[in-house]
Design a protein around this motif. Structure first.
Motif, PDB file in Angstrom:
ATOM      1  N   THR A   1       0.852  -1.174   0.000  1.00  0.00           N
ATOM      2  CA  THR A   1       0.000   0.000   0.000  1.00  0.00           C
ATOM      3  C   THR A   1       0.896   1.235   0.000  1.00  0.00           C
ATOM      4  O   THR A   1       2.112   1.131   0.213  1.00  0.00           O
ATOM      5  N   ILE A   2       0.303   2.393  -0.168  1.00  0.00           N
ATOM      6  CA  ILE A   2       1.093   3.618  -0.159  1.00  0.00           C
ATOM      7  C   ILE A   2       1.729   3.853   1.210  1.00  0.00           C
ATOM      8  O   ILE A   2       2.865   4.321   1.300  1.00  0.00           O
ATOM      9  N   SER A   3       1.034   3.490   2.287  1.00  0.00           N
ATOM     10  CA  SER A   3       1.630   3.678   3.616  1.00  0.00           C
ATOM     11  C   SER A   3       2.792   2.713   3.835  1.00  0.00           C
ATOM     12  O   SER A   3       3.802   3.088   4.441  1.00  0.00           O
ATOM     13  N   GLU A   4       2.690   1.504   3.313  1.00  0.00           N
ATOM     14  CA  GLU A   4       3.792   0.548   3.451  1.00  0.00           C
ATOM     15  C   GLU A   4       5.008   0.982   2.642  1.00  0.00           C
ATOM     16  O   GLU A   4       6.143   0.936   3.131  1.00  0.00           O
ATOM     17  N   ILE A   5       4.772   1.435   1.416  1.00  0.00           N
ATOM     18  CA  ILE A   5       5.898   1.870   0.586  1.00  0.00           C
ATOM     19  C   ILE A   5       6.502   3.150   1.147  1.00  0.00           C
ATOM     20  O   ILE A   5       7.713   3.376   1.058  1.00  0.00           O
ATOM     21  N   SER A   6       5.671   3.960   1.764  1.00  0.00           N
ATOM     22  CA  SER A   6       6.145   5.172   2.425  1.00  0.00           C
ATOM     23  C   SER A   6       7.108   4.807   3.561  1.00  0.00           C
ATOM     24  O   SER A   6       8.182   5.403   3.698  1.00  0.00           O
ATOM     25  N   GLN A   7       6.735   3.837   4.362  1.00  0.00           N
ATOM     26  CA  GLN A   7       7.605   3.388   5.460  1.00  0.00           C
ATOM     27  C   GLN A   7       8.884   2.758   4.927  1.00  0.00           C
ATOM     28  O   GLN A   7       9.972   3.004   5.443  1.00  0.00           O
ATOM     29  N   LEU A   8       8.759   1.929   3.903  1.00  0.00           N
ATOM     30  CA  LEU A   8       9.930   1.243   3.349  1.00  0.00           C
ATOM     31  C   LEU A   8      10.948   2.205   2.744  1.00  0.00           C
ATOM     32  O   LEU A   8      12.150   1.942   2.764  1.00  0.00           O
ATOM     33  N   THR A   9      10.478   3.303   2.193  1.00  0.00           N
ATOM     34  CA  THR A   9      11.369   4.273   1.550  1.00  0.00           C
ATOM     35  C   THR A   9      11.647   5.486   2.423  1.00  0.00           C
ATOM     36  O   THR A   9      12.410   6.367   2.017  1.00  0.00           O
ATOM     37  N   GLN A  10      11.023   5.539   3.569  1.00  0.00           N
ATOM     38  CA  GLN A  10      11.175   6.664   4.499  1.00  0.00           C
ATOM     39  C   GLN A  10      10.877   7.999   3.820  1.00  0.00           C
ATOM     40  O   GLN A  10      11.627   8.964   3.925  1.00  0.00           O
ATOM     41  N   THR A  11       9.771   7.995   3.094  1.00  0.00           N
ATOM     42  CA  THR A  11       9.299   9.224   2.464  1.00  0.00           C
ATOM     43  C   THR A  11       7.812   9.343   2.751  1.00  0.00           C
ATOM     44  O   THR A  11       7.187   8.403   3.218  1.00  0.00           O
ATOM     45  N   THR A  12       7.252  10.486   2.497  1.00  0.00           N
ATOM     46  CA  THR A  12       5.845  10.688   2.831  1.00  0.00           C
ATOM     47  C   THR A  12       4.937  10.186   1.717  1.00  0.00           C
ATOM     48  O   THR A  12       5.323  10.155   0.542  1.00  0.00           O
ATOM     49  N   ALA A  13       3.746   9.830   2.104  1.00  0.00           N
ATOM     50  CA  ALA A  13       2.733   9.441   1.118  1.00  0.00           C
ATOM     51  C   ALA A  13       2.447  10.615   0.188  1.00  0.00           C
ATOM     52  O   ALA A  13       2.201  10.419  -1.008  1.00  0.00           O
ATOM     53  N   HIS A  14       2.498  11.818   0.720  1.00  0.00           N
ATOM     54  CA  HIS A  14       2.287  13.019  -0.096  1.00  0.00           C
ATOM     55  C   HIS A  14       3.321  13.080  -1.229  1.00  0.00           C
ATOM     56  O   HIS A  14       2.974  13.354  -2.387  1.00  0.00           O
TER      57      HIS A  14
END
Length: 126
Positions: free
Chosen positions: A3-16
């Motif tokens: 999901t976007i929140s998971e990929i956000s955590q994995l890449t340490q970037t914001t969903a925005h």
């Protein structure tokens, strides 16, 4: 799939930021029937590449140009040479950034050493 929140955590970037990259034509997640973004390993790897390019100050326009060249590449129209040239030019920019960082680090080291000579009893950090 992520999901976007998971990929956000994995890449340490914001969903925005991830949504912004999608809007700018740099990312192409799949979507569920209800519209939820999904990312696979290939998209995760690609996002990490985009983030690296951005961290070295490659403009969004140049990354978009790379994406467009990649997408336009086919058996009848090979764009690998243009992509190579684009990355070589950016590599030169990165090398210049590295050289500037080395010069800056040397200047800071000299300043620290000067202050350490003024205060010889303070623990040395370098």
């Amino acid at each position: 799939m992520y999901t976007i929140s998971e990929i956000s955590q994995l890449t340490q970037t914001t969903a925005h930021t991830i949504r912004y990259y999608e809007k700018e034509g740099l990312l192409f997640p799949t979507r569920t029937t209800s519209g939820i973004r999904r990312y696979d390993e290939t998209q995760l790897t690609w996002l990490r590449f985009v983030l690296r390019l951005r961290s070295t100050h490659m403009p969004i326009d140049q990354i978009r140009q790379y994406v467009e060249l990649f997408l336009a590449s086919s058996e009848t129209h090979d764009t690998s040479l243009e992509r190579l040239r684009l990355l070589e030019a950016h590599q030169e920019n990165v090398r210049q950034q590295l050289a500037e960082l080395v010069r800056t680090e040397q200047m800071i080291t000299e300043k620290i050493m000067a202050y350490q000579q003024l205060h010889p009893t303070v623990n040395k950090t370098i």
